[in-house]
Design a protein around this motif. Structure first.
Motif, short mmCIF file in Angstrom:
data_model
loop_
_atom_site.label_atom_id
_atom_site.label_comp_id
_atom_site.label_asym_id
_atom_site.label_seq_id
_atom_site.Cartn_x
_atom_site.Cartn_y
_atom_site.Cartn_z
N THR A 53 0.87 -1.17 0.00
CA THR A 53 0.00 0.00 0.00
C THR A 53 0.91 1.22 0.00
O THR A 53 1.73 1.38 0.90
CB THR A 53 -0.90 0.02 1.25
OG1 THR A 53 -1.71 -1.16 1.23
CG2 THR A 53 -1.78 1.25 1.27
N LEU A 54 0.78 2.04 -1.01
CA LEU A 54 1.64 3.21 -1.14
C LEU A 54 0.83 4.46 -0.82
O LEU A 54 -0.23 4.68 -1.38
CB LEU A 54 2.21 3.28 -2.56
CG LEU A 54 2.96 2.01 -3.01
CD1 LEU A 54 3.32 2.12 -4.47
CD2 LEU A 54 4.19 1.79 -2.16
N ALA A 55 1.34 5.27 0.11
CA ALA A 55 0.66 6.49 0.52
C ALA A 55 1.71 7.55 0.81
O ALA A 55 2.64 7.31 1.57
CB ALA A 55 -0.21 6.25 1.75
N ALA A 56 1.57 8.70 0.20
CA ALA A 56 2.57 9.76 0.31
C ALA A 56 2.25 10.70 1.47
O ALA A 56 2.35 11.90 1.35
CB ALA A 56 2.64 10.54 -1.00
N LYS A 57 1.91 10.15 2.60
CA LYS A 57 1.59 11.01 3.74
C LYS A 57 2.74 11.12 4.73
O LYS A 57 2.59 11.68 5.79
CB LYS A 57 0.33 10.52 4.43
CG LYS A 57 0.39 9.09 4.93
CD LYS A 57 -0.96 8.67 5.49
CE LYS A 57 -0.91 7.18 5.83
NZ LYS A 57 -2.18 6.68 6.20
N GLY A 58 3.91 10.57 4.37
CA GLY A 58 5.10 10.75 5.19
C GLY A 58 5.07 10.03 6.52
O GLY A 58 5.65 10.51 7.48
N GLY A 59 4.42 8.88 6.59
CA GLY A 59 4.30 8.17 7.85
C GLY A 59 5.49 7.29 8.20
O GLY A 59 5.69 6.93 9.34
N GLY A 60 6.30 6.95 7.24
CA GLY A 60 7.45 6.10 7.52
C GLY A 60 7.14 4.61 7.60
O GLY A 60 7.94 3.85 8.11
N GLU A 61 5.97 4.19 7.13
CA GLU A 61 5.66 2.77 7.14
C GLU A 61 6.53 2.03 6.12
O GLU A 61 7.00 2.60 5.15
CB GLU A 61 4.18 2.53 6.81
CG GLU A 61 3.21 3.00 7.88
CD GLU A 61 2.83 4.45 7.71
OE1 GLU A 61 3.12 5.02 6.64
OE2 GLU A 61 2.25 5.02 8.64
#
Length: 149
Positions: free
Chosen positions: A125-133
């Protein structure tokens, strides 16, 4: 291989061999291996001349749980390639072994999946919210039996 002891073994130290002929080479470690299990189905049966008015439970078929493996995305395409080979008509049956290790990394128990085949591959799952997962991939396997070796 299994040695009985008072303290249970940790669930965080294990190896997965995908049975692809290179059991000594580890491409990537899996962070999760879940779904090891089986379920026995029972039929109810009673003779017409039984003295007791109750049914007996007679074991018949059984089914195996699907096994799910998860690992961080490392650039290796081995899992996706296995799924692709089966999707294109290849025989993807393998013997997959999950080995539990003790604190000194000695094998203490192993679960062998007979005729394991990929059922489902799930990409990260790719998400550009800068969570560091961590980008993770999953492989769901079907198999025809599990042995505790």
């Amino acid at each position: 291989m299994a040695t009985q002891r008072n303290n249970p073994y940790g669930a965080f130290n294990f190896l997965v061999s995908l049975g692809n002929g290179s059991e000594t080479s580890v491409i990537a470690g899996f962070s999760d291996a879940s779904g090891l299990g089986s379920e026995i189905n029972y039929s109810e049966y009673r003779n017409g001349n039984d003295m007791v008015n109750t049914v007996r439970k007679v074991a018949n078929t059984f089914k195996q749980e699907d096994v799910t493996l998860k690992r961080g995305l490392i650039g290796s395409t081995d899992l996706f390639q296995w799924v692709k080979d089966v999707r294109e008509g290849g025989d993807g049956r393998r013997t997959v072994t999950i080995t539990v290790l003790d604190e000194a990394r000695n094998p203490v128990a192993a679960f062998k999946l007979t005729n394991a085949q990929p059922k489902k591959w799930v990409g990260p799952t790719l998400a550009a919210k800068g969570g560091g997962e961590v980008a993770m991939e999953e492989l769901h396997l079907v198999h025809e039996g599990v042995e505790y070796v």
